[in-house]
Design an enzyme around this catalytic site. Structure first.
Site, PDB file in Angstrom:
ATOM      1  N   ASP A   4      -0.844 -74.828   7.432  1.00 30.42           N
ATOM      2  CA  ASP A   4      -0.255 -75.021   9.088  1.00 30.42           C
ATOM      3  C   ASP A   4       0.087 -73.860   9.798  1.00 30.42           C
ATOM      4  OD1 ASP A   4       2.175 -74.375   8.217  1.00 30.42           O
ATOM      5  OD2 ASP A   4       2.979 -76.226   8.724  1.00 30.42           O
ATOM      6  N   HIS A   5       0.606 -73.855  10.830  1.00 31.09           N
ATOM      7  CA  HIS A   5       1.035 -72.578  11.623  1.00 31.09           C
ATOM      8  C   HIS A   5       1.978 -71.804  10.723  1.00 31.09           C
ATOM      9  CE1 HIS A   5       3.677 -76.199  12.763  1.00 31.09           C
ATOM     10  NE2 HIS A   5       4.562 -75.254  12.877  1.00 31.09           N
ATOM     11  N   GLY A  45       6.395 -79.214   2.414  1.00 32.89           N
ATOM     12  CA  GLY A  45       5.973 -80.207   3.214  1.00 32.89           C
ATOM     13  C   GLY A  45       4.380 -80.475   2.728  1.00 32.89           C
ATOM     14  N   CYS A  78       2.068 -73.452   4.004  1.00 29.19           N
ATOM     15  CA  CYS A  78       2.731 -74.096   5.190  1.00 29.19           C
ATOM     16  C   CYS A  78       4.057 -72.999   5.231  1.00 29.19           C
ATOM     17  CB  CYS A  78       3.333 -75.388   4.952  1.00 29.19           C
ATOM     18  SG  CYS A  78       4.675 -76.096   3.978  1.00 29.19           S
ATOM     19  N   GLY A  79       5.245 -73.341   6.061  1.00 27.45           N
ATOM     20  CA  GLY A  79       6.248 -72.335   6.186  1.00 27.45           C
ATOM     21  C   GLY A  79       6.756 -72.211   4.857  1.00 27.45           C
ATOM     22  N   THR A  80       7.479 -73.293   4.387  1.00 26.85           N
ATOM     23  CA  THR A  80       7.837 -73.262   2.789  1.00 26.85           C
ATOM     24  C   THR A  80       6.945 -73.693   1.688  1.00 26.85           C
ATOM     25  OG1 THR A  80       8.479 -75.897   2.926  1.00 26.85           O
ATOM     26  CG2 THR A  80      10.177 -74.309   4.069  1.00 26.85           C
ATOM     27  N   GLY A  81       6.029 -74.184   2.031  1.00 32.59           N
ATOM     28  CA  GLY A  81       5.107 -74.581   0.687  1.00 32.59           C
ATOM     29  C   GLY A  81       5.576 -76.027   0.410  1.00 32.59           C
ATOM     30  N   HIS A 140      -0.350 -81.609 -23.322  1.00 32.84           N
ATOM     31  CA  HIS A 140      -0.460 -81.529 -22.085  1.00 32.84           C
ATOM     32  C   HIS A 140      -1.259 -82.284 -21.371  1.00 32.84           C
ATOM     33  CE1 HIS A 140       2.301 -78.031 -22.251  1.00 32.84           C
ATOM     34  NE2 HIS A 140       1.338 -77.327 -22.950  1.00 32.84           N
ATOM     35  N   HIS A 172      -0.306 -75.983 -18.423  1.00 28.59           N
ATOM     36  CA  HIS A 172       0.346 -76.848 -18.746  1.00 28.59           C
ATOM     37  C   HIS A 172       0.136 -78.222 -17.925  1.00 28.59           C
ATOM     38  CE1 HIS A 172       4.035 -75.029 -20.933  1.00 28.59           C
ATOM     39  NE2 HIS A 172       2.816 -74.255 -21.105  1.00 28.59           N
TER      40      HIS A 172
HETATM   41  C1  RB5 Z   1       6.615 -76.061  10.369  1.00 26.89           C
HETATM   42  O1  RB5 Z   1       7.543 -75.615  11.196  1.00 26.89           O
HETATM   43  C2  RB5 Z   1       7.195 -76.400   8.984  1.00 26.89           C
HETATM   44  O2  RB5 Z   1       8.133 -77.522   8.788  1.00 26.89           O
HETATM   45  C3  RB5 Z   1       6.106 -76.411   7.903  1.00 26.89           C
HETATM   46  O3  RB5 Z   1       5.261 -75.381   7.993  1.00 26.89           O
HETATM   47  C4  RB5 Z   1       6.586 -76.558   6.420  1.00 26.89           C
HETATM   48  O4  RB5 Z   1       7.514 -75.642   6.198  1.00 26.89           O
HETATM   49  C5  RB5 Z   1       7.418 -78.054   6.082  1.00 26.89           C
HETATM   50  O5  RB5 Z   1       7.583 -78.352   5.010  1.00 26.89           O
END
Ligand code: RB5
Length: 141
Positions: A7-8, A69, A64-67, A133, A97
């Site tokens: 995503d962005h 979501g 994604c931003g955090t990985g 496993h 595993h």
């Molecule tokens: C987008 O702003 C952010 O929420 C998405 O990239 C991600 O981190 C969600 O888990």
């Protein structure tokens, strides 16, 4: 063939990983997104998950931003085992595993140097195939 998408929040890191894949001549399909404009990560998780379950690609990389979501979304798809990794030990262990078929990364969490090492480890490690496993993976179904 590797399916890759973001995503962005993961766009910049995806470009770094694509440069690495190009340099190593590793084949990939880029399922987007293609700019930093805001988009919805579940769509991209589904694109990569389906590319794997339909047999077009063997493994996937989602950012994604955090990985978080995008890995939650990917793990809703039957037969997808997505592992959010922030270190090489976990990237190796999840291949050995869990036979993870998707690597998830956080573009706002992990810098490009480490992320590429994580990708290298994930793509370069085979599933151990060990009975215990295999049994546990089957239990996921
Ligand atoms: C987008 O702003 C952010 O929420 C998405 O990239 C991600 O981190 C969600 O888990």
């Amino acid at each position: 063939m590797i399916a890759i998408a973001c995503d962005h929040g993961g766009y910049e890191l995806k470009q770094e990983i694509i440069s690495y894949l190009n340099a190593k001549e590793i084949g990939y399909e880029d399922y987007g997104c293609y700019s930093k404009a805001s988009v919805d990560y579940p769509y991209y998780a589904k694109e990569v998950g389906q590319a794997i379950t339909q047999g077009k690609c063997e493994k996937g990389i989602l950012i994604c931003g955090t990985g978080i979501g995008i890995s939650i979304a990917a793990n809703k798809i039957p037969d997808i085992r997505a592992a959010l990794c922030t270190d090489c030990f976990s990237a190796e262990a999840t291949r050995l595993h869990n036979n993870a078929n998707v690597l998830a990364l956080g573009g706002r969490v992990t810098g490009p140097g480490l992320a590429i090492k994580i990708v290298e480890t994930f793509l370069g490690t085979d599933f151990s195939g060990e009975e215990r496993h295999l049994k546990r993976i089957q239990m996921l179904d």
